[in-house]
Design a protein around this motif. Structure first.
Motif, PDB file in Angstrom:
ATOM      1  N   VAL A  62       0.708  -1.572  -0.075  1.00 50.74           N
ATOM      2  CA  VAL A  62      -0.505   0.003   0.028  1.00 50.74           C
ATOM      3  C   VAL A  62       0.769   1.195  -0.093  1.00 50.74           C
ATOM      4  O   VAL A  62       0.410   1.719  -0.655  1.00 50.74           O
ATOM      5  CB  VAL A  62      -1.278   0.060   1.336  1.00 50.74           C
ATOM      6  CG1 VAL A  62      -1.689   1.310   1.442  1.00 50.74           C
ATOM      7  CG2 VAL A  62      -1.690  -0.885   0.907  1.00 50.74           C
ATOM      8  N   LEU A  63       1.983   1.212   1.325  1.00 48.70           N
ATOM      9  CA  LEU A  63       2.338   2.116   1.343  1.00 48.70           C
ATOM     10  C   LEU A  63       3.529   2.569  -0.911  1.00 48.70           C
ATOM     11  O   LEU A  63       3.362   3.840  -1.441  1.00 48.70           O
ATOM     12  CB  LEU A  63       3.904   2.782   1.702  1.00 48.70           C
ATOM     13  CG  LEU A  63       3.438   2.320   3.432  1.00 48.70           C
ATOM     14  CD1 LEU A  63       4.464   2.215   4.425  1.00 48.70           C
ATOM     15  CD2 LEU A  63       3.183   3.804   3.210  1.00 48.70           C
ATOM     16  N   SER A  79       1.620   6.655  -6.790  1.00 45.93           N
ATOM     17  CA  SER A  79       1.035   6.735  -7.728  1.00 45.93           C
ATOM     18  C   SER A  79       1.084   8.909  -7.222  1.00 45.93           C
ATOM     19  O   SER A  79       1.386   9.028  -8.627  1.00 45.93           O
ATOM     20  CB  SER A  79      -0.424   6.468  -6.276  1.00 45.93           C
ATOM     21  OG  SER A  79      -1.361   7.809  -7.254  1.00 45.93           O
ATOM     22  N   MET A  80       1.754   9.075  -6.705  1.00 46.50           N
ATOM     23  CA  MET A  80       1.992  10.480  -5.808  1.00 46.50           C
ATOM     24  C   MET A  80       2.959  10.734  -6.705  1.00 46.50           C
ATOM     25  O   MET A  80       2.736  11.973  -6.883  1.00 46.50           O
ATOM     26  CB  MET A  80       1.829  10.983  -4.507  1.00 46.50           C
ATOM     27  CG  MET A  80       1.710  10.508  -3.556  1.00 46.50           C
ATOM     28  SD  MET A  80       0.030  11.599  -2.999  1.00 46.50           S
ATOM     29  CE  MET A  80      -0.624  11.296  -2.245  1.00 46.50           C
ATOM     30  N   VAL A 103      -1.596  17.337  -6.578  1.00 50.63           N
ATOM     31  CA  VAL A 103      -2.123  16.323  -5.210  1.00 50.63           C
ATOM     32  C   VAL A 103      -2.100  17.212  -3.906  1.00 50.63           C
ATOM     33  O   VAL A 103      -1.553  18.185  -4.332  1.00 50.63           O
ATOM     34  CB  VAL A 103      -1.077  15.890  -5.234  1.00 50.63           C
ATOM     35  CG1 VAL A 103      -0.358  15.205  -3.647  1.00 50.63           C
ATOM     36  CG2 VAL A 103       0.010  14.975  -6.169  1.00 50.63           C
ATOM     37  N   GLU A 104      -3.284  17.548  -3.685  1.00 44.36           N
ATOM     38  CA  GLU A 104      -3.803  18.028  -2.179  1.00 44.36           C
ATOM     39  C   GLU A 104      -2.923  18.001  -1.082  1.00 44.36           C
ATOM     40  O   GLU A 104      -2.500  17.522  -1.613  1.00 44.36           O
ATOM     41  CB  GLU A 104      -5.398  18.113  -1.823  1.00 44.36           C
ATOM     42  CG  GLU A 104      -6.688  17.730  -3.146  1.00 44.36           C
ATOM     43  CD  GLU A 104      -7.395  17.507  -2.932  1.00 44.36           C
ATOM     44  OE1 GLU A 104      -7.426  17.390  -1.474  1.00 44.36           O
ATOM     45  OE2 GLU A 104      -8.192  16.989  -4.163  1.00 44.36           O
ATOM     46  N   LEU A 138       7.847   6.805   0.227  1.00 43.39           N
ATOM     47  CA  LEU A 138       7.119   7.718  -0.135  1.00 43.39           C
ATOM     48  C   LEU A 138       7.493   9.229   0.635  1.00 43.39           C
ATOM     49  O   LEU A 138       7.522  10.069  -0.008  1.00 43.39           O
ATOM     50  CB  LEU A 138       6.139   7.461   0.533  1.00 43.39           C
ATOM     51  CG  LEU A 138       4.498   7.734   1.336  1.00 43.39           C
ATOM     52  CD1 LEU A 138       4.150   8.438  -0.358  1.00 43.39           C
ATOM     53  CD2 LEU A 138       3.751   7.735   2.184  1.00 43.39           C
ATOM     54  N   GLU A 139       7.973   8.834   1.298  1.00 40.12           N
ATOM     55  CA  GLU A 139       8.377  10.479   2.586  1.00 40.12           C
ATOM     56  C   GLU A 139       9.626  11.749   1.028  1.00 40.12           C
ATOM     57  O   GLU A 139       9.031  12.661   0.782  1.00 40.12           O
ATOM     58  CB  GLU A 139       9.730  10.066   4.040  1.00 40.12           C
ATOM     59  CG  GLU A 139       9.165  12.032   4.535  1.00 40.12           C
ATOM     60  CD  GLU A 139      10.010  11.025   5.842  1.00 40.12           C
ATOM     61  OE1 GLU A 139       9.343  11.409   6.782  1.00 40.12           O
ATOM     62  OE2 GLU A 139      11.245  10.388   5.728  1.00 40.12           O
TER      63      GLU A 139
END
Length: 161
Positions: A50-51, A57-58, A75-76, A142-143
């Motif tokens: 998931v991460l 995706s981001m 991206v909000e 992700l970060e």
């Protein structure tokens, strides 16, 4: 929000590993040690997937936004902040859980490999440590994807000086 430090995660892993190894020795001397569940590496692996999917995706959405692709979704900021918090929390918990299963796995590896059930538990613990490492790697990725560029120019003096 501060970035995760791999040294902090390694410290959590090491402390949890030592404490769980000592706890496993103590528990085993008083009775039977509870087993490592088969679901542990599966759940950690699912969180890592998931991460990683969120990060990819981001990253694709941010790239499309930077290249000004027509119809690209941005991206909000609140969604990005939630994703980073989810990643950081997952990495911290994964370091703790992987350390705990690592300590139990080391105890099982050094004492009980002659029993087939304990041998299986050792494998489950090893896979849990690997899945925990995958969660940490995905969270750090992700970060990295969602890191904002620095606001200050290093060649300029601070505004308050």
């Amino acid at each position: 929000m501060k970035q995760l430090r791999p040294a902090v995660l390694a410290g959590i892993f090491a402390v949890a590993g030592v404490l769980s190894w000592a706890g496993a020795r103590l528990w085993n001397s008083y009775g039977s040690l509870p087993g490592v569940p088969l679901a542990a590496p599966i759940v950690l692996g699912a969180i890592a997937v998931v991460l990683l999917a969120t990060a990819l995706s981001m990253r694709a959405r941010l790239k499309a936004q930077r290249e000004r692709v027509p119809g690209a979704k941005g991206v909000e900021p609140l969604m990005a902040a939630r994703a980073v918090v989810f990643g950081q929390a997952s990495a911290l918990v994964a370091a703790l859980v992987a350390g705990a299963y690592g300590g139990v796995g080391v105890f099982l590896l050094t004492t009980a490999l002659d029993v087939p059930a304990r041998r299986d538990q050792t494998w489950y613990a090893a896979f849990s440590v690997l899945a925990g490492a995958a969660v940490i790697a995905a969270a750090l990725f992700l970060e990295h994807v969602l890191k904002l560029p620095d606001d200050e120019d290093p060649t300029k003096s601070p505004a308050g000086a």
